[in-house]
Design a protein around this motif. Structure first.
Motif, PDB file in Angstrom:
ATOM      1  N   GLY A 160      32.322  41.370  37.837  1.00 29.51           N
ATOM      2  CA  GLY A 160      33.176  40.925  38.931  1.00 29.51           C
ATOM      3  C   GLY A 160      32.538  41.159  40.276  1.00 29.51           C
ATOM      4  N   GLU A 172      32.520  31.995  38.969  1.00 29.20           N
ATOM      5  CA  GLU A 172      33.837  31.489  38.581  1.00 29.20           C
ATOM      6  C   GLU A 172      33.740  30.593  37.351  1.00 29.20           C
ATOM      7  N   LYS A 175      33.348  32.947  34.252  1.00 34.58           N
ATOM      8  CA  LYS A 175      34.408  33.917  33.946  1.00 34.58           C
ATOM      9  C   LYS A 175      35.223  33.592  32.693  1.00 34.58           C
TER      10      LYS A 175
END
Length: 237
Positions: A160, A172, A175
């Motif tokens: 993160g 992103e 993820k």
């Protein structure tokens, strides 16, 4: 009507016939010259099946691992040959990592591979459009999504990490793979890297252009995981 106008109209009809409206304008514009014409005139004897194209990639990697590279299609005569037009047999969606150069690890040369590289080997709209072009127009028979051991982009997504600029957009996109693999046993980073490969394959298969080619048995999409320590690429299913 001039010869050039006729050629462009033929090229446009070829794209429309296969429903290739999703290919980005910039990509199509770049290909409406010699690449399209070369693809339309490519000799039939050069055709190989998707399965054979995939096997050629794996065989090339095996030569690389065993230090038996042929260094094929890397001569000046090959340079002159492909300057007239390209017909790559395979496309690679790979990570931008400097340690994983596609032509070297697959033991290929000029005009053999249509390569898209981006950190984290993610299938962005631009990458998908490019690969649609490589398969539909240039005739690539296999797309391999190549992730690799100890990928820094995947590791940053796991942690993160707070990053500047546009780097965050890459994380992103990765993820969901981190989330889908977090309950798996074993090495967390390796699991996420492999899950990311499969996620990008899923994105590619959602393309109407690529899915149509797959249905027509003109294309296959595979995943490969590159071992930085050995140079071996293993299939990811």
């Amino acid at each position: 009507m001039s010869i050039q106008d006729t050629q462009l109209n033929l090229s446009r009809r070829s794209l429309l016939k296969f429903g290739a409206g999703a290919i980005g304008t910039g990509v199509v514009t770049a290909g409406l010259g010699s690449n399209l014409l070369a693809a339309e005139k490519a000799p039939a004897e050069d055709e190989i099946t998707p399965d054979k194209a995939l096997q050629e990639l794996l065989d090339g990697n095996d030569r690389f691992v065993k230090r038996k590279r042929r260094n094929g299609n890397q001569t000046y005569s090959r340079l002159v040959e492909v300057a007239k037009g390209q017909k790559p047999f395979a496309s690679i969606l790979g990570c931008a990592d400097s340690r994983v150069p596609s032509e070297i690890v697959f033991d290929q040369g000029l005009g053999d591979l249509f390569v898209c590289r981006v950190a984290g080997n993610i299938a962005t709209a631009e990458e998908i459009g490019s690969l649609e072009f490589g398969s539909l127009v240039l005739g690539s028979k296999v797309i391999m999504v190549v992730g690799h051991e100890r990928c820094g982009a995947v590791e940053a997504a796991i942690k993160g990490a707070q990053v500047p600029g546009q780097i965050g957009s890459l994380l992103e996109a990765i993820k969901p793979s981190v989330e889908s693999s977090k309950e798996q046993s074993g090495d967390k980073l390796e699991n996420a890297c492999k899950a990311n490969i499969l996620l990008q394959i899923k994105k590619l298969k959602s393309s109407p252009v690529l899915s149509k080619l797959i249905d027509e048995e003109k294309l296959t999409i595979a995943g490969g995981y590159y071992d930085l320590d050995t140079g071996k690429i293993s299939l990811v299913n």
